[in-house]
Design a protein around this motif. Structure first.
Motif, PDB file in Angstrom:
ATOM      1  N   PRO A  63       0.835  -1.202   0.000  1.00  0.00           N
ATOM      2  CA  PRO A  63       0.000   0.000   0.000  1.00  0.00           C
ATOM      3  C   PRO A  63       0.866   1.248   0.000  1.00  0.00           C
ATOM      4  CG  PRO A  63       0.090  -0.932   2.207  1.00  0.00           C
ATOM      5  CD  PRO A  63       0.840  -1.880   1.314  1.00  0.00           C
ATOM      6  N   TRP A  65       0.442   5.541   0.764  1.00  0.00           N
ATOM      7  CA  TRP A  65      -0.422   6.632   1.223  1.00  0.00           C
ATOM      8  C   TRP A  65      -0.154   7.931   0.463  1.00  0.00           C
ATOM      9  CZ3 TRP A  65       0.905   2.505   3.977  1.00  0.00           C
ATOM     10  CH2 TRP A  65      -0.084   1.900   4.776  1.00  0.00           C
ATOM     11  N   ALA A 189      -5.211  -5.065   1.365  1.00  0.00           N
ATOM     12  CA  ALA A 189      -4.565  -3.762   1.292  1.00  0.00           C
ATOM     13  C   ALA A 189      -5.549  -2.669   0.894  1.00  0.00           C
ATOM     14  CB  ALA A 189      -3.402  -3.809   0.305  1.00  0.00           C
ATOM     15  N   VAL A 190      -6.499  -2.995   0.031  1.00  0.00           N
ATOM     16  CA  VAL A 190      -7.439  -1.998  -0.472  1.00  0.00           C
ATOM     17  C   VAL A 190      -8.305  -1.420   0.639  1.00  0.00           C
ATOM     18  CG1 VAL A 190      -9.498  -1.707  -1.930  1.00  0.00           C
ATOM     19  CG2 VAL A 190      -7.466  -2.812  -2.844  1.00  0.00           C
ATOM     20  N   LEU A 195      -5.563   5.406   1.564  1.00  0.00           N
ATOM     21  CA  LEU A 195      -4.554   5.010   0.597  1.00  0.00           C
ATOM     22  C   LEU A 195      -4.621   5.847  -0.668  1.00  0.00           C
ATOM     23  CD1 LEU A 195      -4.429   1.108   0.505  1.00  0.00           C
ATOM     24  CD2 LEU A 195      -2.968   2.695   1.735  1.00  0.00           C
ATOM     25  N   ILE A 198      -2.100   1.092  -4.624  1.00  0.00           N
ATOM     26  CA  ILE A 198      -1.409  -0.163  -4.344  1.00  0.00           C
ATOM     27  C   ILE A 198      -0.278  -0.301  -5.356  1.00  0.00           C
ATOM     28  CG2 ILE A 198      -1.639  -2.668  -4.121  1.00  0.00           C
ATOM     29  CD1 ILE A 198      -3.357  -1.216  -2.170  1.00  0.00           C
ATOM     30  N   VAL A 221      -6.208   3.864  -5.865  1.00  0.00           N
ATOM     31  CA  VAL A 221      -7.441   3.298  -5.325  1.00  0.00           C
ATOM     32  C   VAL A 221      -8.652   3.850  -6.072  1.00  0.00           C
ATOM     33  CG1 VAL A 221      -8.937   3.289  -3.290  1.00  0.00           C
ATOM     34  CG2 VAL A 221      -6.510   2.768  -3.047  1.00  0.00           C
TER      35      VAL A 221
END
Length: 258
Positions: A63, A65, A189-190, A195, A198, A221
């Motif tokens: 992931p 950010w 992770a989603v 986020l 990915i 995302v």
């Protein structure tokens, strides 16, 4: 260089490494603590953007950010947090102190500084405008291109991650990213809030300094689920249930609707 000059140079070098222990006339070998320094032009490896995530056991899902990408250069208590050739360590004193406490010689960590509510452009603007500390902040460490004076650039990503795990990195403001593998890993992770996207990374990928490589794929995302998945890929989704990724318990997640 003459034979005599060469002998004097060799003797001078020997004096640097031969020591006598107290009360003992026998010389003992003392290793030079200085290790080869990483190159000054070492740059982050970058991912290519895509609207589909290639899924497979040969890829690790990380992931991101959308924080501030930094190369943390460590040499004992000396710490630099470099982004675009600027050292921002003084703006993130907690992270710098945590890295200094690791006391790692000639090591470079690749990571992302995450501050709740602020992505890279916001953080870059705050750094330009102000002079004080920025926080709370967390350094999410994802790669190890150089350690203990040794280049790992040609080493595979999974081996670099294994070496990174072996360093025992821990401390205030430090998180070592635990990658997910396969479609279930991407689904987990989603669901992490805040986020940007990915990144799917080939497990056998070397570290290509400064290169935007097809070995790493970034999907935002916001783009997940917009198009049907192609063969061998997934469009992602928002699965039911909670994820048990350890990062959730340690990282201050970004709240950013942009």
């Amino acid at each position: 260089m003459s034979t005599a000059a060469g002998s004097r140079q060799a003797a001078k070098s020997s004096h640097r490494i031969l020591r006598c222990m107290p009360g003992d006339d026998r010389p003992t070998l003392e290793l030079d603590a200085r290790l080869p320094a990483p190159p000054t032009d070492l740059r982050p490896m970058l991912a290519r953007p895509s609207d589909h995530l290639p899924i497979g056991a040969d890829r690790l899902a990380d992931p991101t950010w959308g924080g501030l990408r930094v190369m943390a250069r460590l040499d004992g208590r000396s710490v630099g947090l470099l982004t675009d050739d600027h050292d921002v360590a003084r703006r993130f004193p907690d992270i710098a102190a945590g890295l200094a406490a690791l006391d790692l010689a000639s090591t470079v960590l690749d990571g992302e500084i995450v501050v709740p509510g602020a992505r890279s452009r916001v953080l870059a603007g705050a750094i330009r405008r102000g002079h004080g500390a920025i926080g709370p902040a967390t350094l999410v460490i994802s790669d190890l291109p150089w350690t203990a004076g040794r280049s790992l650039l040609a080493t595979s990503l999974d081996q670099r991650r294994e070496r990174l795990a072996g360093l025992g990195v821990a401390g205030l403001g430090l998180v070592v990213l635990q990658p997910a593998v396969g479609s279930q890993g991407v689904a987990e992770a989603v669901v992490l809030r805040g986020l940007l996207g990915i990144i799917l990374k080939r497990a056998d990928s070397p570290y290509l300094s400064g290169v935007r490589s097809r070995l790493w794929t970034l999907v935002r995302v916001a783009d997940l689920g917009r198009r049907p998945p192609a063969e061998g890929t997934t469009a992602g989704g928002q699965p039911d249930g909670r994820t048990d990724i350890a990062l959730l318990r340690t990282l201050a997640l970004v709240e950013d609707g942009r």
